[in-house]
Design an enzyme around this catalytic site. Structure first.
Site, PDB file in Angstrom:
ATOM      1  N   HIS A 260       0.877  -1.191   0.000  1.00  0.00           N
ATOM      2  CA  HIS A 260       0.000   0.000   0.000  1.00  0.00           C
ATOM      3  C   HIS A 260       0.904   1.229   0.000  1.00  0.00           C
ATOM      4  O   HIS A 260       1.503   1.560   1.015  1.00  0.00           O
ATOM      5  CB  HIS A 260      -0.899   0.000   1.247  1.00  0.00           C
ATOM      6  CG  HIS A 260      -1.822   1.194   1.337  1.00  0.00           C
ATOM      7  ND1 HIS A 260      -3.121   1.092   1.765  1.00  0.00           N
ATOM      8  CD2 HIS A 260      -1.634   2.507   1.071  1.00  0.00           C
ATOM      9  CE1 HIS A 260      -3.693   2.283   1.755  1.00  0.00           C
ATOM     10  NE2 HIS A 260      -2.797   3.167   1.341  1.00  0.00           N
TER      11      HIS A 260
ATOM     12  N   HIS B 226       1.531   5.392  -1.663  1.00  0.00           N
ATOM     13  CA  HIS B 226       1.148   6.572  -2.452  1.00  0.00           C
ATOM     14  C   HIS B 226       2.406   7.170  -3.073  1.00  0.00           C
ATOM     15  O   HIS B 226       3.284   7.630  -2.343  1.00  0.00           O
ATOM     16  CB  HIS B 226       0.475   7.623  -1.563  1.00  0.00           C
ATOM     17  CG  HIS B 226      -0.781   7.122  -0.924  1.00  0.00           C
ATOM     18  ND1 HIS B 226      -2.018   7.252  -1.520  1.00  0.00           N
ATOM     19  CD2 HIS B 226      -0.991   6.457   0.237  1.00  0.00           C
ATOM     20  CE1 HIS B 226      -2.935   6.692  -0.738  1.00  0.00           C
ATOM     21  NE2 HIS B 226      -2.337   6.194   0.330  1.00  0.00           N
TER      22      HIS B 226
ATOM     23  N   LYS C 110      -9.475  -0.518  -5.830  1.00  0.00           N
ATOM     24  CA  LYS C 110      -9.476   0.133  -4.527  1.00  0.00           C
ATOM     25  C   LYS C 110     -10.819   0.789  -4.240  1.00  0.00           C
ATOM     26  O   LYS C 110     -11.312   1.591  -5.029  1.00  0.00           O
ATOM     27  CB  LYS C 110      -8.377   1.196  -4.524  1.00  0.00           C
ATOM     28  CG  LYS C 110      -8.336   2.058  -3.294  1.00  0.00           C
ATOM     29  CD  LYS C 110      -7.709   1.328  -2.128  1.00  0.00           C
ATOM     30  CE  LYS C 110      -7.884   2.127  -0.850  1.00  0.00           C
ATOM     31  NZ  LYS C 110      -6.661   2.246  -0.086  1.00  0.00           N
TER      32      LYS C 110
ATOM     33  N   HIS D 180      -4.454  -0.851   5.859  1.00  0.00           N
ATOM     34  CA  HIS D 180      -4.078  -0.070   7.043  1.00  0.00           C
ATOM     35  C   HIS D 180      -5.026  -0.308   8.227  1.00  0.00           C
ATOM     36  O   HIS D 180      -5.701   0.596   8.693  1.00  0.00           O
ATOM     37  CB  HIS D 180      -3.898   1.414   6.747  1.00  0.00           C
ATOM     38  CG  HIS D 180      -4.958   2.091   5.900  1.00  0.00           C
ATOM     39  ND1 HIS D 180      -6.296   1.905   6.082  1.00  0.00           N
ATOM     40  CD2 HIS D 180      -4.843   2.986   4.893  1.00  0.00           C
ATOM     41  CE1 HIS D 180      -6.963   2.657   5.219  1.00  0.00           C
ATOM     42  NE2 HIS D 180      -6.102   3.318   4.479  1.00  0.00           N
TER      43      HIS D 180
ATOM     44  N   ASP E  55       1.518   2.567   3.533  1.00  0.00           N
ATOM     45  CA  ASP E  55       0.663   3.743   3.390  1.00  0.00           C
ATOM     46  C   ASP E  55       1.493   5.018   3.476  1.00  0.00           C
ATOM     47  O   ASP E  55       1.006   6.048   3.957  1.00  0.00           O
ATOM     48  CB  ASP E  55      -0.461   3.740   4.437  1.00  0.00           C
ATOM     49  CG  ASP E  55      -1.551   4.754   4.117  1.00  0.00           C
ATOM     50  OD1 ASP E  55      -1.602   5.230   2.966  1.00  0.00           O
ATOM     51  OD2 ASP E  55      -2.336   5.060   5.025  1.00  0.00           O
TER      52      ASP E  55
HETATM   53  N1  NCD Z   1      -3.373   7.539   4.812  1.00  0.00           N
HETATM   54  C1  NCD Z   1      -3.549   8.827   4.749  1.00  0.00           C
HETATM   55  O1  NCD Z   1      -3.655   9.479   5.786  1.00  0.00           O
HETATM   56  N2  NCD Z   1      -3.630   9.475   3.568  1.00  0.00           N
HETATM   57  C2  NCD Z   1      -3.630   8.885   2.269  1.00  0.00           C
HETATM   58  C3  NCD Z   1      -4.942   8.310   1.901  1.00  0.00           C
HETATM   59  C4  NCD Z   1      -5.298   7.014   2.604  1.00  0.00           C
HETATM   60  O2  NCD Z   1      -4.594   6.015   2.479  1.00  0.00           O
HETATM   61  O3  NCD Z   1      -6.303   6.961   3.292  1.00  0.00           O
HETATM   62  C5  NCD Z   1      -3.210   9.946   1.268  1.00  0.00           C
HETATM   63  O4  NCD Z   1      -3.412   9.757   0.064  1.00  0.00           O
HETATM   64  O5  NCD Z   1      -2.650  10.980   1.672  1.00  0.00           O
HETATM   65 ZN    ZN Z   2      -3.160   5.095   1.750  1.00  0.00          ZN
HETATM   66 ZN    ZN Z   3      -6.663   4.844   3.136  1.00  0.00          ZN
END
Ligand code: NCD
Ligand code: ZN
Ligand code: ZN
Length: 345
Positions: free
Chosen positions: A13, A15, A99, A174, A247
């Protein structure tokens, strides 16, 4: 134990964002991780297989020279997602998962799903073709307390969905509560959970005690200590249904240090050092490999990586930058609030 060699880990996971931010952060992931599931919550989101193909090319173009990294692409589920497009994406080998963001649940989720009934044709197709659904497991109902949103999601969305479609493989992403851990443990097959690095380390005090600390704010928000302990027990247990999804979610500092700061914690750069520390504290270093390198591939039907990495415990604490500088702006790095000794060689 002074050194530990394990198969190269994966991040289930992640970003990576786009443009200048993508260029600024991708090296921190590709340095240690062979693969990662790439979240589709861009602006605008990655909704079609064509979008995912184009995004994958931008990721590959941003990779540092000589870097070998495989992005595993996902589609952002909407009420209009076309089941045929999803199936073609899976067949072509591009799409690893779809997702689900409940609309409004987190960063860039306003285009997410409001009415699960509208997503049923896609979900039924996914169940048929064995494509996993990754879920941000929080309800968004304003009446529900933010610390209860995961549990209420399990009771009112996740469990009914799994009863309706037991063949659907669901990754609860998460996981932040003992309720989530207990649900996965009790549920038998077709469900697994990813756990972040930071939720193994912080509880909600990190955000609120001694002043408001935006760099510890993420969603789902960190919960009370008993939940953190349940997450640590699950992650270090060796149970194949739990694996790492960092995450890691970079935001530029001005977007976090303001009156309405974004959710997201940036951990890609020091995740492996933090995790080795946690597993050592739990006397579970021999299970670190299962959590970061073995359990995830089994769940996603992939082979584990052949390459290895070696973690070494240094005599002196090692240091990480407090912030990384990107062309998009500076991003604060997760501070575990204890010294780190484990280094990736
Ligand atoms: N985890 C987070 O707090 N933020 C994530 C989005 C997510 O995974 O929920 C993001 O894209 O910034
Ligand atoms: Zn995330
Ligand atoms: Zn999330």
């Amino acid at each position: 134990m002074r050194s530990l060699t394990i198969r190269r880990p994966d991040d289930w996971h992640l970003h990576l964002r786009d443009g200048a931010m993508l260029e600024g952060v991708i090296g921190d992931t590709s340095r240690h991780f062979a693969r990662a599931i790439i979240m589709p919550n861009l602006v605008p989101p990655v909704v079609t297989t064509a979008d995912a193909g184009a995004y994958r090319e931008r990721i590959m173009a941003a990779l540092p020279k000589g870097g070998r990294f495989q992005p595993l692409m996902t589609l952002y589920l909407t009420e209009d997602t076309n089941p045929d497009d999803v199936e073609e994406g899976q067949k072509s080998g591009l799409i690893t998962a779809v997702k689900l963001y409940p609309a409004g649940a987190t960063t860039n989720s306003h285009g997410g799903v409001r009415d699960m009934n509208k997503a049923m044709p896609v979900l039924e197709r996914m169940a048929k073709i064995g494509l996993p659904l990754c879920v941000h497991g929080e309800v968004t109902t304003p009446e529900v307390d933010i610390f209860d949103r995961e549990k209420v999601f399990i009771d009112t969305v996740l469990d009914p969905l799994r009863r309706r479609l037991p063949e659907l493989k669901v990754t609860m992403e998460h996981v932040t509560t003992s309720d989530g851990i207990d649900y996965i443990r009790a549920a038998g097959q077709n469900i697994a959970g990813s756990i972040t690095t930071h939720h193994l380390i912080i509880n909600r005090n990190a955000i609120l005690v001694g002043g408001i600390k935006p760099h510890y704010y993420c969603l789902p928000v960190a919960k009370r200590e008993s939940h953190r302990l349940a997450l640590r027990a699950a992650a270090t247990s060796g149970d194949p249904r739990f694996f790492l999804g960092t995450d890691s979610a970079p935001h530029v500092d001005p977007s976090k240090e303001c009156a309405c700061g974004c959710a997201g914690i940036y951990t890609s750069i020091n995740t492996m050092s933090c995790l080795a520390h946690v597993f050592e504290q739990e006397n579970a270093l021999d299970r670190l490999e299962a959590f970061v390198s073995l359990n995830g591939p089994v769940w996603y039907g992939l082979a584990p990586n052949e390459e290895t990495i070696t973690l070494v415990r240094r005599e002196e604490a090692i240091s990480f930058p407090g912030k990384i500088e990107t062309e998009a702006g500076s991003v604060t790095v997760f501070d575990p609030m204890f010294p780190l000794f484990w280094d990736v060689e």
